[in-house]
Design an enzyme around this catalytic site. Structure first.
Site, PDB file in Angstrom:
ATOM      1  N   GLU A 220       0.827  -1.205   0.000  1.00 44.18           N
ATOM      2  CA  GLU A 220       0.000   0.000   0.000  1.00 44.18           C
ATOM      3  C   GLU A 220       0.865   1.261   0.000  1.00 44.18           C
ATOM      4  O   GLU A 220       1.054   1.904   1.046  1.00 44.18           O
ATOM      5  CB  GLU A 220      -0.948   0.012   1.202  1.00 44.18           C
ATOM      6  CG  GLU A 220      -2.077  -1.003   1.094  1.00 44.18           C
ATOM      7  CD  GLU A 220      -3.083  -0.900   2.228  1.00 44.18           C
ATOM      8  OE1 GLU A 220      -2.808  -0.185   3.225  1.00 44.18           O
ATOM      9  OE2 GLU A 220      -4.147  -1.552   2.132  1.00 44.18           O
ATOM     10  N   GLU A 312      -6.410  -7.113  -1.386  1.00 48.36           N
ATOM     11  CA  GLU A 312      -6.791  -6.996   0.026  1.00 48.36           C
ATOM     12  C   GLU A 312      -8.103  -6.242   0.142  1.00 48.36           C
ATOM     13  O   GLU A 312      -8.291  -5.204  -0.481  1.00 48.36           O
ATOM     14  CB  GLU A 312      -5.699  -6.258   0.814  1.00 48.36           C
ATOM     15  CG  GLU A 312      -6.014  -6.101   2.301  1.00 48.36           C
ATOM     16  CD  GLU A 312      -4.906  -5.352   3.044  1.00 48.36           C
ATOM     17  OE1 GLU A 312      -3.719  -5.611   2.744  1.00 48.36           O
ATOM     18  OE2 GLU A 312      -5.226  -4.497   3.891  1.00 48.36           O
TER      19      GLU A 312
END
Length: 387
Positions: A220, A312
């Site tokens: 991320e 995710e």
């Protein structure tokens, strides 16, 4: 997830007391109530762990740096049992905006992401992976190897071994594996560039003969522009390609893998300046109680021109905790199904947060099948994957 919920001290203590991976018994999956694929026996991982198999928290372990010698590639044992995902679909590749199987047909992978290997060292094991394959009927597992927060940087050799073990066990079950270089803080992946090159050079060489491994090079990215993320990707992908020229690579996007939405941008910064590489997909992450119409519209629009993979997501808020919003999660998964976008839910663990799919203490045992071991979010995603 934008922020990871902090583990309670009790949770850390539990992780410190459990038996290490290498000492786990070899399992046989057994679905309890509904007919499914034939049970298979999960093999003992082909790699070994040096030193004791029990002891203190892995996050504080020390050890030698990862070797710089190129290891011998693993034998290709990724076809798996008859009827397993890898046996059915074979080597995957990107075709247009889709992930396609060996026949060139679009395929949607559905699976689970582990939590950090240092936080829940006993939740990703031969028993749990056998259950994921035979009871849940999942296609893949995402192995989340944190770089910071007590992860890879504290013990490169040890965490690399753990990844190797997960890949070996999942491969023999016929599961696909996403190896996740889990950067979060700091958010600029270039600050971990040298570590990424070292890690991927080693593991890509070791598993080059396998047909079931996908590489996620930055979980991320956040607080950094797309140009910096693109630069990182264009330096790491060639390292993987040098050893493994054919596997799919997943590239994190700006704003916690939100295609920039969480930082006021959108997918056009990627479509206008894509990564100079082939056989890649771009990741998108969402948490159903926090991310709704704006994010869904972005995904639907971006999927027309970009190959996307949801590596995710969660059914709660971006903190990974709080009430589950199963209505929003259902809307999300219906959208992903219509677009044939693969997904992994966070997380295959037994922590105190609502994102954990197992009830507290389950990972200390050997039975991961059926619904009695699951939380609300766990029962939801198991049913969805099996459906």
């Amino acid at each position: 997830m934008h922020r990871r919920a902090v583990l309670t001290s009790a949770g850390v203590a539990l992780a410190a007391l459990v038996t290490g991976w290498a000492a786990l018994a070899v399992p046989t999956a057994n679905a309890e109530t509904e007919a499914g694929p034939p049970a298979v026996t999960a093999p003992t991982p082909t790699t070994t762990v040096d030193g004791p198999t029990t002891g203190g928290p892995t996050a504080t372990a020390t050890g030698p740096p990862a070797t710089t010698d190129r290891p011998t590639p693993a034998a290709d044992a990724t076809e798996g049992p008859a009827g397993s995902p890898v046996a059915v679909h074979g080597r995957l590749r990107v075709c247009g905006v889709h992930l396609c199987d060996q026949a060139g047909e679009p395929v949607q992978l559905r699976g689970m992401s582990s939590h950090g290997l240092q936080f829940f060292p006993n939740c990703l094991n031969p028993d749990s992976l056998a259950a994921l394959r035979t009871d849940w009927r999942a296609d893949f597992v995402r192995v989340a190897m944190y770089v910071q927060e007590g992860g890879f940087e504290t013990d490169p050799a040890g965490f690399t071994r753990r990844v190797d073990e997960a890949v070996a066990t999942a491969s023999a079950l016929g599961l696909y594996v996403v190896v996740d270089f889990h950067i979060l803080t700091p958010g600029d992946p270039n600050l971990n560039l040298d570590r990424a090159k070292s890690f991927f050079a080693e593991v890509a060489a070791r598993h080059a003969a396998r047909t079931n491994v996908l590489w996620e090079i930055a979980n991320e990215p956040n607080g950094v522009g797309w140009a910096a993320i693109k630069s990182y990707a264009e330096q790491v992908i060639p390292v993987i390609r040098a050893a493994d020229p054919d596997s799919v690579v997943l590239v994190g996007t700006r704003g916690f893998s939100s295609l920039g939405v969480s930082e006021g941008a959108d997918e056009t910064e990627v479509t206008d300046d894509p990564v100079e590489a082939t056989n890649i997909m771009y990741t998108f992450h969402f948490y159903a109680a926090s991310h709704r119409d704006l994010q869904r519209a972005t995904v639907a629009r971006a999927a027309r021109s970009l190959p996307l993979f949801v590596s995710e997501f969660g059914t709660q808020t971006f903190t990974g905790d709080g009430p589950n919003d199963l209505d929003s999660a259902t809307t999300w998964l219906d959208l992903l199904k219509s677009l044939k976008i693969g997904y992994a839910m966070w997380s295959y663990s037994d922590g105190p947060e609502s994102n954990s799919v197992f009830r507290r203490g389950i990972c200390a045992g050997t039975d991961f099948t059926g619904t009695a071991v699951l939380t609300e979010s766990g029962a939801f995603i198991r049913s969805r994957i099996r459906g």
